[in-house]
Design an enzyme around this catalytic site. Structure first.
Site, mmCIF file in Angstrom:
data_model
loop_
_atom_site.group_PDB
_atom_site.id
_atom_site.type_symbol
_atom_site.label_atom_id
_atom_site.label_comp_id
_atom_site.label_asym_id
_atom_site.label_seq_id
_atom_site.Cartn_x
_atom_site.Cartn_y
_atom_site.Cartn_z
ATOM 1 N N THR A 324 0.876 -1.109 -0.042
ATOM 2 C CA THR A 324 -0.088 0.066 -0.066
ATOM 3 C C THR A 324 0.564 1.292 0.033
ATOM 4 O OG1 THR A 324 -1.858 -1.181 1.216
ATOM 5 C CG2 THR A 324 -1.900 1.208 1.128
ATOM 6 N N GLN A 353 -5.386 -1.689 -3.186
ATOM 7 C CA GLN A 353 -4.909 -0.544 -2.583
ATOM 8 C C GLN A 353 -4.026 0.099 -3.850
ATOM 9 O OE1 GLN A 353 -4.601 -3.523 -1.336
ATOM 10 N NE2 GLN A 353 -5.003 -3.577 0.852
ATOM 11 N N GLN A 375 -9.560 2.245 -3.999
ATOM 12 C CA GLN A 375 -9.157 2.122 -2.684
ATOM 13 C C GLN A 375 -8.107 2.725 -2.164
ATOM 14 O OE1 GLN A 375 -9.379 -2.380 -1.877
ATOM 15 N NE2 GLN A 375 -8.357 -2.057 0.107
ATOM 16 N N ASP A 376 -8.145 3.331 -0.859
ATOM 17 C CA ASP A 376 -6.906 3.738 -0.235
ATOM 18 C C ASP A 376 -6.337 4.919 -1.059
ATOM 19 O OD1 ASP A 376 -7.479 1.579 1.361
ATOM 20 O OD2 ASP A 376 -5.578 1.040 1.442
ATOM 21 N N ASP A 399 -12.337 2.606 2.231
ATOM 22 C CA ASP A 399 -11.388 3.145 3.082
ATOM 23 C C ASP A 399 -10.462 4.238 2.203
ATOM 24 O OD1 ASP A 399 -11.931 1.143 4.920
ATOM 25 O OD2 ASP A 399 -10.437 -0.227 4.241
ATOM 26 N N ARG A 455 -14.803 2.975 9.436
ATOM 27 C CA ARG A 455 -14.762 1.534 10.033
ATOM 28 C C ARG A 455 -13.175 1.872 10.771
ATOM 29 N NH1 ARG A 455 -13.665 -3.459 5.898
ATOM 30 N NH2 ARG A 455 -12.064 -2.358 4.671
ATOM 31 N N TRP A 457 -9.581 1.028 11.516
ATOM 32 C CA TRP A 457 -8.427 0.369 11.261
ATOM 33 C C TRP A 457 -7.869 -0.019 12.158
ATOM 34 C CZ3 TRP A 457 -3.789 2.493 7.913
ATOM 35 C CH2 TRP A 457 -2.957 1.740 7.635
#
Length: 547
Positions: A324, A353, A375-376, A399, A455, A457
């Site tokens: 990531t 990611q 994502q990310d 996320d 949420r 992490w």
């Protein structure tokens, strides 16, 4: 702009470092000013007219347009296609440019020629014409310390016509004479096309050219020209901008890549900001702002994009997965970083990611920026980093805002491209704040219906939404515990006066909170730290561009 090679745009093939001062002029004005440079190599006022170039220009001039006029270098040439007489045909051509510009409602401005770098005394009264020499090709006279004029009466024609017709005049010759004489015979070579052999593919044999400017020289001369323009044409003064460096794909700046500009920033330059303009274009690169590059401002023109397409499972040069953190398009480690009007994007798509921006430095400030990915997207990485995002746009799926930092999002648009989770904070235990969203708007692509606000992490994750407008894609329950019931005891998730179809306080997860007051959540309080950092104080005066 009309003129000769000292003003003209240049070809960039083979890393050609030659630039006319008009080529780089746009980097000294706001985007309200459009620079249309018609200057051409080798043209005099006569050949510019006879080749139909002036007819093309004047046909495009509209009321309120400025026409910058600079000839002389080639009017001196004795060939019949270019030669004009100062006080005669040269003046007549300048009058024509002025009068026809005015007839179209335009505003003419006259300039005389920039100097040649000539530190050799003339042997007689004839004008010395600079030749482009190959280094070491011939014995040259020894240079002295006095800069000698090579233009003679051609310098007076623009001044004379300007006075006669009541036109603004910029004495480029004096400006550049003072510059070159002040630098002296050795240092002044840095302004011109003195190129060592086998250093530039475009000029393999090298060149010793005292007429034409290189990138550095063009930028220096253009800056001096703009200072004079602001004085002689006050209506343009309000549009002038000064940046330490300009990045441009079309060769109109100091560098072609953003990383080159960052690398040129002096390490630990304290007490002053280094400002970098990024002109329109997509810059595909992996950008790193090191910890030693402090107080850096990146200012983007409309359409300035920093882009890459790495992702977590992609293999690096050693055949390992990037992960990531390794996937990011941009890495910001230097403190007191500022970015405005820039798009940071990761175009890898829905492949897991794929980070667009990784922010580690403290006191990072983003204004009118866009963060694009899946994502990310935005990795607020630094555990001791405070970050402020104002009027920004951030999009993603899962996320897409995540990390350890203390962050304020003020009046931002947060856009979900698919079902998923807006944030995944990993706030450390004992930290007073994590993510705080003020007056933000949460939107989604058509058909997106199942999105959580956050949420955790890490167990002590914090996210607070204050007066945010939530679209119908936000689930009634609002918050997710990442499949771990114990996270509900440690995470702090809260809202204050949420509105819109996604606001549903009665249905929210039982471990979340509805605040009764915003006391303690003022922007200045959240970001204060130990040094009282307040990025919105005094209208962001610290980040204003020099004018």
């Amino acid at each position: 702009m009309i003129g000769d090679s000292t003003m003209a745009n240049k070809k960039l093939d083979g890393g050609n470092p030659e630039r006319g001062w008009g080529h780089v002029l746009a980097g000294f004005f706001s985007e309200d000013i459009v620079v249309d440079n018609h200057a051409q190599n080798g043209r005099s006022s006569k050949s510019f007219i006879n080749e139909g170039r002036w007819e093309k220009v004047i046909s495009q001039v509209k009321k309120g347009d400025y026409v910058f006029i600079q000839f002389g270098h080639n009017d001196e040439k004795k060939d019949s296609t270019r030669y004009t007489v100062p006080g005669g045909s040269f003046d007549d051509n300048l009058r024509r440019f002025v009068n026809e510009t005015r007839a179209k409602g335009g505003i003419p401005v006259l300039f005389n020629s920039i100097v040649r770098r000539n530190f050799i005394s003339p042997d007689d009264k004839d004008m010395k014409v600079d030749a482009r020499k190959v280094p070491g090709a011939a014995t040259k006279p020894v240079e002295g310390n006095v800069l000698y004029d090579t233009h003679g009466a051609y310098l007076e024609s623009p001044r004379r016509v300007a006075k006669e017709l009541g036109v603004a005049f910029v004495d480029m010759n004096k400006i550049t004479h003072d510059l070159v004489q002040g630098m002296g015979p050795v240092e002044s070579k840095k302004l011109f096309m003195w190129v060592q052999p086998q250093t530039v593919p475009a000029i393999p044999q090298g060149r010793e050219d005292n007429t034409h400017l290189n990138v550095y020289g063009a930028r220096v001369v253009a800056k001096l020209a703009v200072q004079a323009i602001a004085k002689e044409v006050p209506a343009l003064a309000g549009y002038v901008r000064y940046y330490d460096y300009v990045v441009a794909k079309d060769g109109s700046g100091d560098f072609f890549t953003v990383q080159e500009a960052i690398d040129a920033v002096p390490d630990f330059r304290k007490g002053v900001r280094t400002t970098i303009l990024i002109r329109k274009g997509v810059y595909k690169e992996k950008l790193v702002v090191p910890e030693s590059k402090i107080n850096v401002s990146l200012i983007g023109q409309e359409g300035a994009v920093i882009s890459n397409d790495d992702y977590a499972d992609k293999l690096n040069r050693l055949g390992e997965k990037m992960g990531t953190s390794g996937s990011s398009t941009c890495y910001i480690y230097g403190p007191d970083f500022y970015a405005e009007n820039i798009t940071f994007e990761n175009t890898a798509g829905p492949v897991g990611q794929a980070v667009a921006c990784f922010v580690n430095g403290d006191r990072a400030y983003f204004k009118h920026c866009r963060f694009l990915g899946f994502q990310d997207t935005l990795y607020t990485y630094g555990k001791h980093s405070r970050q402020y995002y104002e009027d920004c746009y951030i999009e993603g799926t899962v996320d897409f805002i995540f990390g350890w930092s203390t962050v304020v999002f003020n009046r931002c648009t947060i856009h979900s491209k698919r079902d998923g989770y807006v944030t995944a904070p990993s706030t450390d235990q004992g930290k007073k704040y994590g993510y705080v969203f003020y007056d933000c708007k949460l939107t989604a692509d058509e058909g997106v219906k199942n999105v959580y606000l956050s949420r955790p992490w890490r167990p002590y994750a914090q996210a607070v939404y204050i007066r945010c407008e939530l679209g119908s894609h936000i689930l009634p329950v609002g918050w997710n515990n990442w499949g771990k019931k114990e996270n509900e005891k440690t995470a702090f998730y809260a809202e204050y006066q949420s509105k819109g179809p996604g606001a549903n306080p009665q249905a929210r997860a039982g471990f979340s909170h509805q605040l009764k007051t915003t006391k303690g959540y003022e922007i200045s309080t959240v970001l204060a730290g130990d040094d009282g950092w307040n990025p919105v104080k005094n209208g962001n005066a610290v980040f204003e561009i020099k004018r």
